[in-house]
Design a protein around this motif. Sequence first.
Motif, mmCIF file in Angstrom:
data_model
loop_
_atom_site.group_PDB
_atom_site.id
_atom_site.type_symbol
_atom_site.label_atom_id
_atom_site.label_comp_id
_atom_site.label_asym_id
_atom_site.label_seq_id
_atom_site.Cartn_x
_atom_site.Cartn_y
_atom_site.Cartn_z
ATOM 1 N N GLY A 149 -3.976 10.730 -5.499
ATOM 2 C CA GLY A 149 -3.054 9.600 -5.485
ATOM 3 C C GLY A 149 -1.630 10.087 -5.386
ATOM 4 N N ALA A 150 -0.712 9.117 -5.250
ATOM 5 C CA ALA A 150 0.688 9.466 -5.026
ATOM 6 C C ALA A 150 1.441 9.577 -6.349
ATOM 7 C CB ALA A 150 1.347 8.410 -4.158
ATOM 8 N N LEU A 151 2.412 10.469 -6.371
ATOM 9 C CA LEU A 151 3.347 10.592 -7.483
ATOM 10 C C LEU A 151 4.750 10.398 -6.908
ATOM 11 C CD1 LEU A 151 1.891 13.758 -9.242
ATOM 12 C CD2 LEU A 151 1.626 11.400 -9.942
ATOM 13 N N PRO A 152 5.750 10.217 -7.761
ATOM 14 C CA PRO A 152 7.094 9.991 -7.219
ATOM 15 C C PRO A 152 7.608 11.198 -6.424
ATOM 16 C CG PRO A 152 7.007 9.461 -9.558
ATOM 17 C CD PRO A 152 5.731 10.126 -9.217
ATOM 18 N N GLY A 179 0.823 -1.206 0.000
ATOM 19 C CA GLY A 179 0.000 0.000 0.000
ATOM 20 C C GLY A 179 0.853 1.249 0.000
ATOM 21 N N ASN A 180 2.051 1.156 -0.600
ATOM 22 C CA ASN A 180 2.985 2.285 -0.466
ATOM 23 C C ASN A 180 2.430 3.584 -1.038
ATOM 24 O OD1 ASN A 180 3.224 1.556 -3.115
ATOM 25 N ND2 ASN A 180 5.440 1.278 -3.103
ATOM 26 N N ASP A 181 1.635 3.497 -2.104
ATOM 27 C CA ASP A 181 1.107 4.743 -2.666
ATOM 28 C C ASP A 181 0.067 5.353 -1.733
ATOM 29 O OD1 ASP A 181 -0.458 2.538 -3.192
ATOM 30 O OD2 ASP A 181 -1.330 3.360 -5.006
ATOM 31 N N ILE A 182 -0.707 4.482 -1.071
ATOM 32 C CA ILE A 182 -1.703 5.006 -0.138
ATOM 33 C C ILE A 182 -0.998 5.622 1.078
ATOM 34 C CG2 ILE A 182 -3.706 4.423 1.279
ATOM 35 C CD1 ILE A 182 -4.308 4.090 -1.642
ATOM 36 N N LEU A 183 0.052 4.921 1.560
ATOM 37 C CA LEU A 183 0.822 5.478 2.669
ATOM 38 C C LEU A 183 1.383 6.839 2.276
ATOM 39 C CD1 LEU A 183 2.898 2.403 3.911
ATOM 40 C CD2 LEU A 183 0.896 3.444 4.961
ATOM 41 N N ASP A 205 7.281 10.243 0.807
ATOM 42 C CA ASP A 205 7.864 10.118 -0.514
ATOM 43 C C ASP A 205 7.767 8.661 -0.959
ATOM 44 O OD1 ASP A 205 9.618 9.714 -2.638
ATOM 45 O OD2 ASP A 205 10.896 11.381 -2.002
ATOM 46 N N LEU A 206 7.044 8.457 -2.039
ATOM 47 C CA LEU A 206 6.810 7.108 -2.557
ATOM 48 C C LEU A 206 8.110 6.338 -2.766
ATOM 49 C CD1 LEU A 206 4.510 5.371 -3.672
ATOM 50 C CD2 LEU A 206 4.844 6.454 -5.867
#
Lengths: 576, 359, 287
Positions: free
Chosen positions: C183-186, A404-408, A415-416
């Motif tokens: 959502g997440a980005l780098p 779930g790293n993107d959710i974290l 930072d992903l």
Amino acid sequence: MSSIQTNGKTAATATKPSKAGAAATWVDDRVGIAGAAKKNIRKVFPDHWSFMLGEIALWSFVILLLSGVFLTLWFKPSMAEVIYDGSYEQYRGLHMSEAYASTLEISFDVRGGLLMRQIHHWAAQLFIAAMFVHLLRVFFTGAFRKPRELNWVIGSLLLLLGILEGFTGYSLPDDLLSGTGLRIADGIMKSSPVIGTYLSFFLFGGEFPGDVIIPRLYAIHILLLPGLLLALIGAHMMLLVYHKHTQWPGPGRTEQNVVGYPMMPVYAAKAGGFFFIVFGVTALMGALLSINPVWKYGPYNPAEVTAGSQPDWYMGFNEGLMRIMPAWEYEIGGFTLPLSVFLPAALLPVVLLSVVMFYPFIEQWITGDKREHHLLQRPREAPNRTAFMVALMTFYGLLWAAGGNDILAVVFRLDLNQITYFMRVAVVVGPVLAFIIARRWAISLQRHDQEKLLHGYETGVIMRSPDGEYTERHLPISEAEAFTITARDREEVPALTSGEDVNGVPAPTARKDRLRARLQHFWYADNVQKPTRAELEAARHHAQHELEVHAGEEHAADGHQFDGRHDIHGEELRKH
Amino acid sequence: MTHNPDQPALPGNEDAVNDPHAPVPAEPIDNPGLPAHHWRPTDVDPAAEKRAERQVATLFGIASLMSILFVVAYFAFEVGEDPDTFLGLGASTLFLGLTLGTALLLIGIGAIQWARKLMSDVEMVEHRHPAASSDEDRASAVAALRQGADDSGIARRPLIRNSLLGALALLGLPAIVGLRDLGPAPGNALAHTVWRKGMRIVNDVSGTPIRPEEVEIGQLVNAEPSVFFDADENGEPIMDGHEVLVEKTKAAVILVRMQPRDITPLEERANWGVDGILCYSKICTHVGCPISLWEQQSHHLLCPCHQSTFDLADNGKVIFGPAGHALPQLPMGVDDEGYLIALSDFEEPVGPSYWERGE
Amino acid sequence: MRFLSARLSAKRRSPLAGVVVLLMGLLFTGGVSATLSSAVATDDLASDQALVDQGRQLFLVGCASCHGRNAEGVVTQDGDSQYGPSLVGVGAAAVDFQVATGRMPMANPSAQAPRKPAVYNEEETRALSAYVASLGPGPSIPTSEQYDPASIPDDEREESLVRGGEFFRTNCTACHNFDGSGGALPGGKYAPTLNGVDAKHIYEAMLTGPQQMPVFSDDVLKPEEKRDVIAYVKSLEENPGYGGFSMGALGPVSEGLFGWLIGIGGLVGFAVWIAAHTAKSEKRKKA
């Protein structure tokens, strides 16, 4: 009170024929069930909350069967393209598969349909989660030891089948999220050496996504896997009844008996009641918490994807490893080996499951313990076993988080990429640290037990002696507690062998023997063994002496009035 | 079970009494036996008992009420086009679930309360037996098995035995071969897409063709080959829905435009773009998710599934994450009417890696 | 209006529905006239010299330290990257988006400028937009007819929603998630949530591609298609929670978390209760 109650000792006292009695007679005349029934109607089950974790899984499965049948009445497992004309405005006129359209129909046009879908999905999550916690309970307490190894293996298979059942069910609605999941499964299959593309083409009936995967998964989901699950659950339960449940040690509870409440009526009421509670909790979750809102994902389209594309939680660990794997892909003689897919997604689950499934045999080989065990161990009593599972849990948990790293990243503003780098190190270092810490912790707890046994418990009362020394007063623990602590095996630490006989000739199995002896030594060497009777008596004598010495002093309080462990009703707290 | 009158008759201590092999001296503490039973208030106080009885009955009563309310909610609340709502939630699902859940929960709690408060809580003791059968049983079973084997003559007639084993083993063949038609052999299907020289690159969903001047610096266009939207002379689509899905899985592309000075193309790809517009496969080379998380400033493309990151200014090279190879690029040009077209199919298989990929 | 009122009365069942419909009608008619005037105003934004001058004054105080005195951009000392990019040719739409959503001026340099309460009021924002628009041609601030879903004719609304959804899932969900939750980005960057964002700002973001977001020019993603996307996003917000609380609408991760915490947590709690010993009495039973 009546004297001893043991199973089947109370004579039947039915004097006049009742209706129930007549019915029972009718049945017994035909199937002769009284013989089996008399043994089991008053069968004893020990009472402990941790013994009910498996029950959560069992009842979740029943809920899955019930709600699943409801859903099959409307669900159409077909990938034929239809133009949606249902109630959900945002999709009217959109091309989609019949499977997705019928899922929308269940969600929006069938009263209670959405509720049942959500109950089904929540029950699936709980089913697998409960199997996990049940597995952990059985593991940490050593309940998998002889004679229950086979039941452990069956349980591991149930876990595997449960996860497969969950994944096939997750894929059926043919929405964007589940389609993405299938796409990933397709990529995983294709990563297999040699046969990868064939696996994929045979499963999907050609190129992904094809038009047969949903009906195929449907047959597997509602027929094949539930059938296997039912059969194995049956075997699991029969073995449970045959072996009788394990129990915690304690006064009157030994390897030779089982102490608890009878099946009829107490357990029938408790277990039956628990079924309703599990169902009730699942229904409330289905009422209040939106799970898998397929109408938001949209119909599957291989050119679309959503942020936060994750599998259900039980696939999270290999999702996590897939995310943190370095990009390992090799060309071997013109052939491609995508290890960064194959290792985490295909190999890891097999390896993990095998380790878990064969653990009882591995431990048995190390310890050489072939006796039957019906008394449970506390986690501290087998530090290496406990530490092993803690390490495994750490590994699993870290991978889970990595899945779930993107959710974290988005929820905690992290930072992903840094999460990923951290996890790459942590999944290697974390379990090792966890093993060491858990092992030492368990051994410390053993020492603490020994301390209590020999020197009593800490009352919290600080005494100052006439020469100014401060000491904490210890008092002996109760006989029952002392017995419970000592109700464990005395282990013998084997000497390390060289595997050679007196003439220095190595035995044919020398290497194996040496390895085993070393493991065995590691297994037991740091454990604290319970005292012998003589040691215990000496320690108690000493403690008694101490108390007597102080008894004559002015401050005679031994502290028992203040430690909250004793009934002090009617006692004079202070003399002065 | 016989009781020795000299021994303590505490339940649970029988083994200590009866087991002559028990290594008693080694155990530091004797088994004190089950503690004496304590009664509950409901056992000794009729008022408490009555209270508990009423409590359980009340729980069951409310459960019945909830079941009736479920039926009411079933007919009272609309689903479908104009669903009723309550506090912003779907009213039908909410109330059906709340009534059903409460009914179930209360039945469960009632049953357990009944067991806890009113059913006997005197602990019972049952004896265990070894899991193994007795030696005699085992011997008779083995004997029976041997008798059966002898009667069949399986040991004496190796011809029958071996031919049967062979026949059974060969039954595996129909079982395996019978599944052959699950799907076609892969062949080289994965190596090709529908892209052809001259095929227009059109905007996904709308199907409109794209001129290079319409694409701004920093722009992302999720695009498809025009064949998905084209119709034949009868106005029928060339490809039907299911076929489109299969081909889209390989043919989906993205167009991005960068400052031409930022792009460092490989020598052979120098003419694959138009004024800084490049066309890449949309299918991740890891396990095939469609990727379009395009960062226009850094020129990075991120896959939302497993975070493989590709540098589109540098030939789609993998700069982070588990993807094993670069994102395939589609050679692109402009046709006579000024619309973007493909110059050929992809030069390598798109999507996830597979064993025969390099062939 | 007929469709709208049906929706409102059915889904909300509010006694105020009639009032709301009336207000919507007023807004709609008002919107049309406002659209006409603002369309002119946008074109005229850069030619209104007084406004441009006012904008320049504001710019020199609030923006020039990063973007340069003439908005030419400021390059960092090592020369590799820009402290603040040049604003020549970014257009009024970019300024309106950045300033009106509070992203600019940036409070502190970080991976990404977050949305926060706006520093400048509406008039000042217009002035800044006018000034930047005067520097070079760029996208102008969209008119409400372009971005406002309410301007979609009733008989086209359903079709618009469906098409908007398709565009949304093709172009937007990969970053902003299926429900617009973000959502997440780098590298610590992220695609922000779309919930509660003005239709106008969504339009401007698509048009100008702020920060890492790509541009979706009007030539490729037509204005009416952008409006359809906005209509779909807004319809997601308006939809009732058909199945209950959405738990952040983040997908299976939050579902799993709730399953463990509430489901397993709650059931283990019940198990503890079931196996717990009940209160004991000191009295003995009369035999």
